[in-house]
Design an enzyme around this catalytic site. Structure first.
Site, PDB file in Angstrom:
ATOM      1  N   LYS A  89      30.888  42.907  47.625  1.00  0.00           N
ATOM      2  CA  LYS A  89      31.966  42.808  46.628  1.00  0.00           C
ATOM      3  C   LYS A  89      33.078  43.777  47.019  1.00  0.00           C
ATOM      4  O   LYS A  89      32.834  44.982  47.205  1.00  0.00           O
ATOM      5  CB  LYS A  89      31.404  43.145  45.245  1.00  0.00           C
ATOM      6  CG  LYS A  89      32.148  42.511  44.099  1.00  0.00           C
ATOM      7  CD  LYS A  89      31.394  42.787  42.799  1.00  0.00           C
ATOM      8  CE  LYS A  89      32.042  42.113  41.611  1.00  0.00           C
ATOM      9  NZ  LYS A  89      31.430  42.542  40.352  1.00  0.00           N
TER      10      LYS A  89
HETATM   11  O1  G3P Z   1      31.472  42.851  36.954  1.00  0.00           O
HETATM   12  C1  G3P Z   1      32.816  42.663  36.690  1.00  0.00           C
HETATM   13  C2  G3P Z   1      33.141  42.279  35.258  1.00  0.00           C
HETATM   14  O2  G3P Z   1      32.293  41.263  34.813  1.00  0.00           O
HETATM   15  C3  G3P Z   1      33.230  43.433  34.313  1.00  0.00           C
HETATM   16  O3  G3P Z   1      33.237  43.052  32.975  1.00  0.00           O
HETATM   17  O4  G3P Z   1      33.095  43.555  30.559  1.00  0.00           O
HETATM   18  O5  G3P Z   1      33.425  45.431  32.213  1.00  0.00           O
HETATM   19  O6  G3P Z   1      35.263  43.829  31.718  1.00  0.00           O
HETATM   20  P1  G3P Z   1      33.788  44.031  31.809  1.00  0.00           P
END
Ligand code: G3P
Length: 220
Positions: A89
């Site tokens: 990633k």
């Molecule tokens: O892993 C990346 C993404 O899904 C993060 O989500 O909820 O931290 O904005 P969030």
């Protein structure tokens, strides 16, 4: 549509597996930091534990921490060589794009993360990213419509038959998942509680209660 789980927690991965809906895992440095790991060796071991829980065609995205090209290559290669199920990633920055191209040429899969615009998604695809992760919830948080971004990227990719897969991320509630399925994205990656929230409907609860009550009234 594939269901990835956005977590580094082994219990949650096992839970999603036992529910029978797991297609893959995504992690990020914040999620990793919540687990009981305190150095590179332990983090690598943790990724291997995740990989061991995955089936043949499933994968886990493991994110690099470095932000310059040389270090990203070194870190990404270390991650990729840990296990064949690891997708590297990479953040959407200039050196990240160069790194994605490098990994593409080496046939190492990448997931370009922190995508907030169609231009970024186009650039990541041009460089050869296997996946892009547009963040729906974080766009909603700043009063942009995250789902519109998903629609736009899907349209653009279709215009040119681009093979990069859309892995819709930053999923906050069930409507995000439902709308993504209508748009037709390859996958969503969401926390386990959002997957569980798809179960809920008050009429299901009322209906089930009545079925059981009616049955028990008559049948001993
Ligand atoms: O892993 C990346 C993404 O899904 C993060 O989500 O909820 O931290 O904005 P969030």
């Amino acid at each position: 549509m594939k269901f990835f789980i956005d977590t580094a927690n082994l219990k949650e991965i096992d839970e999603a597996r036992s529910l029978g809906v797991l297609d893959g895992v995504t992690t990020n440095p914040s999620l990793i930091s919540k687990e009981s790991v305190s150095n590179k060796k332990e983090i690598h071991q943790h990724y291997i534990s995740i990989c061991k829980r995955l089936k043949n065609n499933e994968n886990v995205s493991a994110e690099v921490i470095s932000t310059n090209y040389t270090d990203m290559i070194q870190e990404g290669e270390e991650l990729a060589f840990l296990h064949p199920k690891i997708v590297v990633k990479i953040p959407m920055i200039k050196d990240g794009i160069k790194a994605i191209k490098y990994f593409y040429n080496k046939k190492i899969k990448t997931n370009c993360t922190l995508i907030f615009s169609t231009g970024q998604a186009l650039l990541a695809a041009k460089a050869g990213a296997s996946y892009v992760s547009p963040f729906i919830g974080r766009l909603d948080d700043v009063s942009y419509n995250g789902l519109n971004l998903i629609r736009e990227i899907k349209n653009v990719y279709e215009n040119y038959d681009i093979k990069t897969k859309i892995l819709a991320a930053s999923i906050r509630h069930s409507l995000h998942i439902i709308e993504c399925s209508k748009i037709g994205v390859y996958a969503v990656t969401s926390p386990i509680n959002v997957i569980y929230s798809l179960l809920n409907h008050p009429l299901t609860d009322i209906g089930l209660e009545k079925f059981i009550k009616d049955f028990n009234k008559k049948i001993k």
